[in-house]
Design an enzyme around this catalytic site. Structure first.
Site, short mmCIF file in Angstrom:
data_model
loop_
_atom_site.label_atom_id
_atom_site.label_comp_id
_atom_site.label_asym_id
_atom_site.label_seq_id
_atom_site.Cartn_x
_atom_site.Cartn_y
_atom_site.Cartn_z
N PRO A 90 0.85 -1.19 0.00
CA PRO A 90 0.00 0.00 0.00
C PRO A 90 0.88 1.24 0.00
CG PRO A 90 0.05 -1.01 2.20
CD PRO A 90 0.87 -1.88 1.30
N CYS B 156 2.43 2.93 9.46
CA CYS B 156 2.82 4.20 8.81
C CYS B 156 3.43 5.13 9.85
CB CYS B 156 1.62 4.86 8.15
SG CYS B 156 2.10 6.34 7.27
N LYS C 166 -0.36 -4.56 8.99
CA LYS C 166 0.96 -4.17 8.49
C LYS C 166 1.63 -3.37 9.59
CE LYS C 166 3.24 -2.22 4.46
NZ LYS C 166 3.63 -0.87 4.91
N GLY D 158 10.51 -4.49 2.81
CA GLY D 158 11.60 -3.56 3.09
C GLY D 158 12.83 -3.81 2.26
N ASP D 159 13.11 -2.84 1.37
CA ASP D 159 14.36 -2.84 0.58
C ASP D 159 14.44 -3.97 -0.43
OD1 ASP D 159 14.94 -0.71 2.18
OD2 ASP D 159 16.54 -1.69 3.31
#
Ligand SMILES: Cc1cc2nc3c(=O)[nH]c(=O)nc-3n(C[C@H](O)[C@H](O)[C@H](O)COP(=O)(O)O)c2cc1C
Length: 334
Positions: A17, A103, A142, A205-206
């Site tokens: 998202p 977030c 998340k 992530g990454d």
């Protein structure tokens, strides 16, 4: 593997998202290349869902091929989550609901939403229960690492989520303060895998290319990989990753100049007029980071007065450009 009504293959790939980016038009662009097994909407404010007409809400526009599609919800009042899900259930066909506990943007944290809720596990459990009370569909969360890199705290938080009924957790292993600084600590994804054998885990992530996805799967043994920032740079990264995981091959990329035209067509098809140019430019800012002079190109395009002139300028610039091999790593954030 299945989570209630959703069947997912081993090593499934998900589009993250991303507010302002993963709207219906962009999801359709990703779907047109194939390879993405699970789509997430950008975060949807539960208060807005409850108080606005969902049929007129541009954030709720869905594509035709962006399936299965999970609605990601953000807010803090459990009753608003329950009411929002009830409205979505009545009007849309999302395959599940994801709760944003990750977030870390300033405004989101000031409202007490997103990652700031990781400080209030009891409230998180109430939110999960509220969502569950309004749907039979899977509920996921998340999260980030939290406010420090602490194994016990992370495990205890995820335990609370599982007890409240979460079936899938996506972990972006950075703290709230880290933003996007320092590499994501993939070992924390393994912590979840070791502690919760029946929980489905999406690592995030990454991941900037197919090779990163393969490494994350091998190192963490997570069930699937969620890709964020590399997707606006290479909307075909899911196709490439699927192919690389299956055969060790990456298919040839599309020609860069085709992509903005395709994106603009989808934006015109799916988004209301007042949002189109803004959303196109937001995406373009990321896409042009495929090229070393992307920021300069972006300002050249922005100088043009009309949309037709902007698209023409892009065609000229990109006809001279070539995509480099992966990793597709953005060098700026917005
Ligand atoms: C522009 C932007 C918007 C984002 N919006 C959201 C969001 O709406 N909900 C959410 O849970 N995460 C959001 N994120 C975080 C991503 O979903 C993802 O966790 C993060 O980018 C790390 O993955 P990556 O390294 O593949 O980019 C956003 C990230 C970016 C860059």
């Amino acid at each position: 593997m299945s989570i209630k009504n959703i069947t997912l293959e081993k090593n499934f790939l998900a589009l993250a998202p991303m507010a302002g980016l993963t709207h219906a038009a962009f999801r359709e662009l990703v779907a047109s290349f194939g390879g993405c097994d699970l789509f997430f909407t950008e975060m949807l404010n539960v208060r807005a869902i409850v108080h606005q007409n969902p049929e007129k809400d541009p954030y709720l526009i869905c594509g035709k091929n962006d399936r299965p599609l999970v609605a990601q919800l953000v807010g803090r009042e459990p009753e608003l989550f329950a009411q929002a899900v009830a409205r979505l259930e009545a009007n849309f066909s999302f395959c599940g609901y994801d709760i944003n506990f990750g977030c870390s943007r300033g405004a989101i944290q000031r409202y007490g939403w997103g990652v700031s809720l990781m400080k209030e596990p009891a409230l998180c459990a109430e939110i999960v229960a509220a969502v569950r009370s309004a749907t039979q569909k899977p509920v996921s969360a998340k999260i980030r690492s939290g406010f420090e890199h602490n194994r016990e705290k992370l495990i205890s938080f995820v335990e609370t989520l599982i007890q409240a009924g979460v079936q899938l957790v996506t972990l972006h292993p950075r703290t709230a303060e880290e933003g996007f600084r320092r590499p994501a600590r993939w070992e924390e994804i393994s912590w979840l895998k070791e502690n919760f054998p029946s929980l489905k885990i999406l690592g995030n992530g990454d991941v900037f290319g197919p090779q990163d996805a393969q490494k994350m799967l091998a190192q963490t043994r997570c069930h699937g990989v969620m890709i964020g920032r590399a997707a606006p740079l290479r909307p075909w990264i899911f196709r490439d990753t699927k192919s690389y995981l299956a055969k060790g091959e990456i298919p040839p990329g599309p020609s860069p100049q085709e992509i903005p035209t395709k994106m603009w067509e989808l934006i015109s098809q799916y988004l209301p007029e007042e949002l189109r140019e803004k959303r196109f430019e937001l995406w373009l800012f990321w896409f042009l980071q495929n090229f070393p002079f992307g920021l300069h190109y972006f300002s050249e395009v922005k100088k043009e007065k009309t949309l037709a002139a902007k698209l023409e300028k892009l065609r000229q610039i990109l006809s001279r450009e070539r995509l480099r091999p992966y990793p597709a790593r953005p060098y700026l954030l917005r």
